[in-house]
Enzyme design. Structure first.
Site, PDB file in Angstrom:
ATOM      1  N   THR A  49       2.238  -1.623  13.117  1.00 66.69           N
ATOM      2  CA  THR A  49       1.717  -1.652  14.486  1.00 66.69           C
ATOM      3  C   THR A  49       2.790  -1.875  15.559  1.00 66.69           C
ATOM      4  O   THR A  49       2.452  -2.022  16.735  1.00 66.69           O
ATOM      5  CB  THR A  49       0.647  -2.753  14.625  1.00 66.69           C
ATOM      6  OG1 THR A  49       1.223  -4.020  14.272  1.00 66.69           O
ATOM      7  CG2 THR A  49      -0.557  -2.469  13.729  1.00 66.69           C
ATOM      8  N   ILE A  61       0.802  -1.218   0.000  1.00 62.79           N
ATOM      9  CA  ILE A  61       0.000   0.000   0.000  1.00 62.79           C
ATOM     10  C   ILE A  61       0.838   1.273   0.000  1.00 62.79           C
ATOM     11  O   ILE A  61       0.304   2.363  -0.183  1.00 62.79           O
ATOM     12  CB  ILE A  61      -1.002   0.026   1.178  1.00 62.79           C
ATOM     13  CG1 ILE A  61      -0.282   0.112   2.531  1.00 62.79           C
ATOM     14  CG2 ILE A  61      -1.942  -1.162   1.118  1.00 62.79           C
ATOM     15  CD1 ILE A  61      -1.229   0.375   3.705  1.00 62.79           C
ATOM     16  N   TYR A 112       4.027   6.093  16.528  1.00 60.85           N
ATOM     17  CA  TYR A 112       2.973   5.219  16.025  1.00 60.85           C
ATOM     18  C   TYR A 112       1.629   5.947  16.009  1.00 60.85           C
ATOM     19  O   TYR A 112       0.929   5.985  14.990  1.00 60.85           O
ATOM     20  CB  TYR A 112       2.879   3.960  16.873  1.00 60.85           C
ATOM     21  CG  TYR A 112       1.607   3.171  16.650  1.00 60.85           C
ATOM     22  CD1 TYR A 112       1.368   2.526  15.442  1.00 60.85           C
ATOM     23  CD2 TYR A 112       0.626   3.081  17.650  1.00 60.85           C
ATOM     24  CE1 TYR A 112       0.189   1.819  15.228  1.00 60.85           C
ATOM     25  CE2 TYR A 112      -0.542   2.377  17.454  1.00 60.85           C
ATOM     26  CZ  TYR A 112      -0.757   1.739  16.238  1.00 60.85           C
ATOM     27  OH  TYR A 112      -1.927   1.045  16.038  1.00 60.85           O
TER      28      TYR A 112
END
Length: 293
Positions: A63, A38, A126
């Site tokens: 993640t 992606i 994150y």
């Protein structure tokens, strides 16, 4: 309905594929990172143009919370740029984009549960990269559903439940953080919620696009969550004995990334608009033998 699923080998992606398998009314194209990168805009646009989905569910993400602190570029490439490319492709195709975000977009210093309209203020790379992804989607795609979730676990992939079961089988005592609180979320429940929303969109229902929270109840600390896992595992014969659990503070267990102390997410909006209840994480611990690798 035609659904493109990214991150198909992750916890939620795996559940999405399992739950949609055999549904004759749905044609799915499930892609892992090797089948669709992606972060490659051309690849994303081509894939969406070829498959022509009515709904895209983005379950792909970087993640590794601590890893993102030293791998900022990759975290942003996946969580921001990847989300934007999918949003661009969805808009061109006229498809809806369902995207999974996180409680880490919040600072975690609020007293009560976070609502969708609360101001995000991430304390980690994150969380900041996921928030940037949310903002990119909101700008690029008119038909978007962003679902913030937290503490996801399931039978597939790595997660806290599996880690606790493994450690409990190896040690007599464990020290676990007790000043971070959240609602654990079962991956299967999140997948079910995403599919239901996709079905509402495909049916032409009057859908309120935007940001939603979906997580589990009741809210517990990591220590309380672990203790529940151990008790249930012992009852089910998965653990012969349960380890002694010592509550510790976040300060006693330092990590590269700052975690939000309060990750409670208010889920009333998704209940109001879609009649989707909070994840029943306690019920999801009913067959812990399935969590053993």
């Amino acid at each position: 309905m035609r659904i493109l699923i990214t991150g198909s080998q992750g916890q939620v992606g795996h559940c999405l594929v399992e739950q949609l398998r055999g549904n004759e009314q749905v044609t799915i194209l499930a892609c892992d990172r090797h089948q669709l990168d992606i972060t490659d805009r051309t690849a994303v646009l081509n894939k969406v143009s070829e498959f022509k989905p009515t709904v895209i569910i983005n379950a792909a993400a970087y993640t590794a919370v601590d890893g993102a602190e030293s791998d900022r570029d990759l975290a942003y490439a996946i969580n921001q740029k990847g989300a934007k490319y999918l949003a661009d492709a969805a808009e061109q195709q006229g498809a809806a984009l369902l995207h999974i975000s996180t409680d880490y977009v919040f600072a975690g210093d609020k007293e009560g549960a976070y609502h969708e309209q609360d101001c995000p203020e991430s304390q980690s790379v994150y969380g900041a990269s996921k928030l940037a992804g949310e903002q990119a989607i909101q700008t690029a795609c008119s038909k978007h559903i962003i679902i913030r979730t937290a503490w996801v676990f399931g039978e597939h992939g790595g997660n806290f439940v599996k880690t606790m079961l493994r450690l409990a089988s190896q040690r007599d005592a464990l020290s676990i953080v007790d000043d971070q609180v959240c609602g654990p979320t079962y991956a299967g429940d999140l997948a079910k919620a995403l599919i239901y929303i996709a079905q509402c969109i495909d049916a032409g229902n009057d859908v309120a696009y935007g940001v939603y929270h979906f997580a589990g109840e009741p809210h517990v600390s990591w220590c309380e969550f672990a203790s529940t896992i151990f008790t249930r595992a012992h009852e089910q014969g998965v653990l012969k004995t349960t380890p002694t659990v010592t509550p510790i503070s976040t300060a006693e267990y330092p990590t590269p990334a700052t975690r939000p102390a309060n990750s409670r997410l208010n889920t009333s909006k998704i209940m109001t608009h879609f009649s989707i209840p909070a994840s029943d994480w306690q019920h999801a611990l009913g067959n812990l033998i399935r969590y053993q690798d």
